[in-house]
Design an enzyme around this catalytic site. Structure first.
Site, PDB file in Angstrom:
ATOM      1  N   ARG A  54       0.864  -1.178   0.000  1.00  0.00           N
ATOM      2  CA  ARG A  54       0.000   0.000   0.000  1.00  0.00           C
ATOM      3  C   ARG A  54       0.901   1.227   0.000  1.00  0.00           C
ATOM      4  O   ARG A  54       2.126   1.110   0.061  1.00  0.00           O
ATOM      5  CB  ARG A  54      -1.004   0.001   1.156  1.00  0.00           C
ATOM      6  CG  ARG A  54      -0.667  -0.755   2.402  1.00  0.00           C
ATOM      7  CD  ARG A  54       0.493  -0.176   3.167  1.00  0.00           C
ATOM      8  NE  ARG A  54       0.261   1.240   3.408  1.00  0.00           N
ATOM      9  CZ  ARG A  54       1.190   2.132   3.594  1.00  0.00           C
ATOM     10  NH1 ARG A  54       2.483   1.796   3.592  1.00  0.00           N
ATOM     11  NH2 ARG A  54       0.923   3.398   3.798  1.00  0.00           N
ATOM     12  N   ARG A  95      -7.669   0.103  -6.465  1.00  0.00           N
ATOM     13  CA  ARG A  95      -7.736   1.170  -5.455  1.00  0.00           C
ATOM     14  C   ARG A  95      -7.875   2.505  -6.189  1.00  0.00           C
ATOM     15  O   ARG A  95      -7.031   2.847  -7.014  1.00  0.00           O
ATOM     16  CB  ARG A  95      -6.486   1.145  -4.553  1.00  0.00           C
ATOM     17  CG  ARG A  95      -6.411  -0.160  -3.759  1.00  0.00           C
ATOM     18  CD  ARG A  95      -5.626  -0.048  -2.489  1.00  0.00           C
ATOM     19  NE  ARG A  95      -6.171   0.870  -1.541  1.00  0.00           N
ATOM     20  CZ  ARG A  95      -5.453   1.425  -0.557  1.00  0.00           C
ATOM     21  NH1 ARG A  95      -4.166   1.129  -0.435  1.00  0.00           N
ATOM     22  NH2 ARG A  95      -6.001   2.271   0.299  1.00  0.00           N
ATOM     23  N   ASP A 249      -1.839  10.868  -1.657  1.00  0.00           N
ATOM     24  CA  ASP A 249      -2.164   9.838  -2.631  1.00  0.00           C
ATOM     25  C   ASP A 249      -2.531  10.448  -3.973  1.00  0.00           C
ATOM     26  O   ASP A 249      -2.476   9.781  -4.998  1.00  0.00           O
ATOM     27  CB  ASP A 249      -3.321   8.985  -2.092  1.00  0.00           C
ATOM     28  CG  ASP A 249      -2.896   8.308  -0.795  1.00  0.00           C
ATOM     29  OD1 ASP A 249      -2.397   7.186  -0.843  1.00  0.00           O
ATOM     30  OD2 ASP A 249      -3.013   8.964   0.273  1.00  0.00           O
ATOM     31  N   ASN A 259      -5.185  12.755   1.124  1.00  0.00           N
ATOM     32  CA  ASN A 259      -4.305  11.897   1.930  1.00  0.00           C
ATOM     33  C   ASN A 259      -5.182  11.116   2.905  1.00  0.00           C
ATOM     34  O   ASN A 259      -6.402  11.320   2.986  1.00  0.00           O
ATOM     35  CB  ASN A 259      -3.255  12.746   2.663  1.00  0.00           C
ATOM     36  CG  ASN A 259      -2.129  11.891   3.213  1.00  0.00           C
ATOM     37  OD1 ASN A 259      -1.570  11.066   2.504  1.00  0.00           O
ATOM     38  ND2 ASN A 259      -1.787  12.065   4.483  1.00  0.00           N
ATOM     39  N   LYS A 260      -4.543  10.238   3.660  1.00  0.00           N
ATOM     40  CA  LYS A 260      -5.276   9.337   4.566  1.00  0.00           C
ATOM     41  C   LYS A 260      -6.265  10.114   5.434  1.00  0.00           C
ATOM     42  O   LYS A 260      -5.970  11.213   5.902  1.00  0.00           O
ATOM     43  CB  LYS A 260      -4.264   8.581   5.424  1.00  0.00           C
ATOM     44  CG  LYS A 260      -4.833   7.537   6.337  1.00  0.00           C
ATOM     45  CD  LYS A 260      -5.739   6.536   5.664  1.00  0.00           C
ATOM     46  CE  LYS A 260      -5.038   5.725   4.579  1.00  0.00           C
ATOM     47  NZ  LYS A 260      -6.011   4.897   3.784  1.00  0.00           N
TER      48      LYS A 260
HETATM   49  O1  MRU Z   1      -4.432   3.219   2.376  1.00  0.00           O
HETATM   50  P1  MRU Z   1      -2.952   3.343   2.219  1.00  0.00           P
HETATM   51  O2  MRU Z   1      -2.158   2.790   3.336  1.00  0.00           O
HETATM   52  O3  MRU Z   1      -2.474   2.892   0.858  1.00  0.00           O
HETATM   53  O4  MRU Z   1      -2.821   4.899   2.254  1.00  0.00           O
HETATM   54  C1  MRU Z   1      -1.773   5.557   1.770  1.00  0.00           C
HETATM   55  C2  MRU Z   1      -1.078   6.218   2.856  1.00  0.00           C
HETATM   56  O5  MRU Z   1      -0.338   5.567   3.555  1.00  0.00           O
HETATM   57  C3  MRU Z   1      -1.242   7.621   3.122  1.00  0.00           C
HETATM   58  O6  MRU Z   1      -2.374   8.217   2.688  1.00  0.00           O
HETATM   59  C4  MRU Z   1       0.045   8.328   2.832  1.00  0.00           C
HETATM   60  O7  MRU Z   1       0.113   9.398   3.655  1.00  0.00           O
HETATM   61  C5  MRU Z   1       0.181   8.750   1.416  1.00  0.00           C
HETATM   62  S1  MRU Z   1       0.823   7.512   0.416  1.00  0.00           S
HETATM   63  C6  MRU Z   1       2.416   8.068   0.222  1.00  0.00           C
END
Ligand code: MRU
Length: 368
Positions: A54, A95, A249, A259-260
């Site tokens: 991920r 995704r 992302d 972002n997350k």
């Molecule tokens: O759902 P994930 O673990 O793939 O999410 C991505 C992330 O870890 C974060 O959003 C991150 O800060 C950006 S990816 C470099």
């Protein structure tokens, strides 16, 4: 980065068999170190969908290798173009938010279009997959160099007292091929002997901060503390955060940052407390077609069980436990969008710029 004291990347070809791609199954971390073999494009799609790998950069690099395995399969089929396209569509569907995934698939498809034989198809796909991975590592390394200047400046202004950095989720080495985006400046500063300390947001529901960021910072010897997700605002109000650095992302050409989930709340708290809020990203995480992040960026929704259950180790066994009432519905939005106005700057492989279209295109004039 070093794992168990040895330089390690997050994806590579099997040293004795180039038909096998190897990854770290991140679902087992931090409690176990599991290497997984991927032999088919479908196995790659599953690894991305089920989050064995991920993080935006690593999803892109893994998709690049997935297209290489698809090319090996297509070389044996009657209609290689259709077979490659189908594999690309399948990978893209896994995704939705991280733009690196579609970017890597499209790059592979256009590179492979020039192949004139099955052998050439496979060799183009392999060299493109390796290029994507190398570029990802090189970009993150440069991000580290540019972001280091910010941390060094803060360190000087604090008279050498540890610089307090807050980060969210895992935009670390494990989210890329090497170094990470948000963590690259941290590793660079730490390696130069600049005293620092990282507040690691736990990042529910999947706890990428507590499980992955804390583990990789620990492997590299970087001082850190895991905090519950709601702690950042309190720390900021009490002068315990000097700088926030997160990853992304997908970032629009106007500087809106997906972002997350939970990133937006940290940006609001940083803004309210006058704390610089930086986003680190390689250019593969820009979506050059989008201008309005809130309206245009697709936000992944995942299963409610990730919210209702917590997991971890007990007596050497991996356990999942129900936290919420069994009958309560739960919602699981994977990402949020932080508007550009809350972002102090973007740290890219070409330097630091404002989160504005003129700022971004001044660094990337070919996208103007
Ligand atoms: O759902 P994930 O673990 O793939 O999410 C991505 C992330 O870890 C974060 O959003 C991150 O800060 C950006 S990816 C470099």
């Amino acid at each position: 980065m070093n794992v168990h004291g040895k330089p390690t990347r997050t994806i590579w070809l099997h040293p004795e068999n180039p038909a096998i791609v190897q990854i770290i199954d991140q679902r087992a971390l931090p409690h176990a170190w599991v290497i997984e073999d991927l032999l088919t494009a479908e196995q790659v799609a599953t690894a991305i969908l089920e989050m064995h790998v991920r993080g935006a950069g690593l999803i892109g690099a893994t998709a690049g290798f997935g297209m290489y395995l698809a090319a090996r399969e297509a070389a044996r089929s009657d209609n290689s173009a259709a077979s490659i396209h189908a594999a690309g569509q399948r990978l893209k569907s896994t995704r939705p938010t991280a733009v690196n995934l579609a970017w890597a698939v499209d790059r592979q498809e256009s590179a492979m279009a020039s192949a004139s034989s099955p052998g050439e198809l496979v060799s183009i796909a392999l060299s493109t997959a390796l290029e994507i991975a190398e570029e990802d590592a090189a970009s993150c390394r440069s991000i580290g160099g540019h972001g280091l200047a910010l941390i060094a400046e803060l360190s000087r202004s604090k008279g050498g007292a540890p610089v307090q950095i807050l980060t969210h989720c895992n935009a670390g080495w494990l989210a890329f091929v090497d170094y990470g985006s948000a963590t690259a400046p941290i590793y660079a500063a730490h390696d130069q002997g600049i005293p620092l300390h990282v507040w690691v947001d736990e990042t529910r529901p999947r706890s990428q901060g507590a499980k992955l960021t804390a583990w990789e910072l620990g492997q590299h010897g970087v001082p850190h503390t895991v905090i519950a997700d709601n702690t950042g605002g309190h720390l900021m109000q009490h002068g315990l955060v000097d700088l926030v650095i997160v990853g992304t992302d997908r970032t629009t050409r106007t500087g809106d940052v997906a972002n997350k989930i939970g990133t937006y709340l940290k940006a609001l708290a940083a803004h309210d407390n006058g704390i610089p809020f930086y986003v680190a990203l390689p250019s593969s995480s820009f979506d050059w077609k989008m201008r309005d992040g809130l309206k245009e960026i697709p936000i992944e929704e995942r299963g409610s069980e990730e919210v209702k259950y917590a997991d971890g180790m007990a007596d050497g066994r991996h356990l999942e436990v129900l936290v919420a009432p069994a009958d309560s519905p739960a919602a699981n939005f994977g990402f949020d969008v932080t508007p550009a106005r809350l972002v102090t700057g973007l740290i890219t492989e070409r330097g630091i710029c404002s989160a504005t279209e003129p700022g971004i295109t001044a660094l990337f004039p070919d996208k103007a």
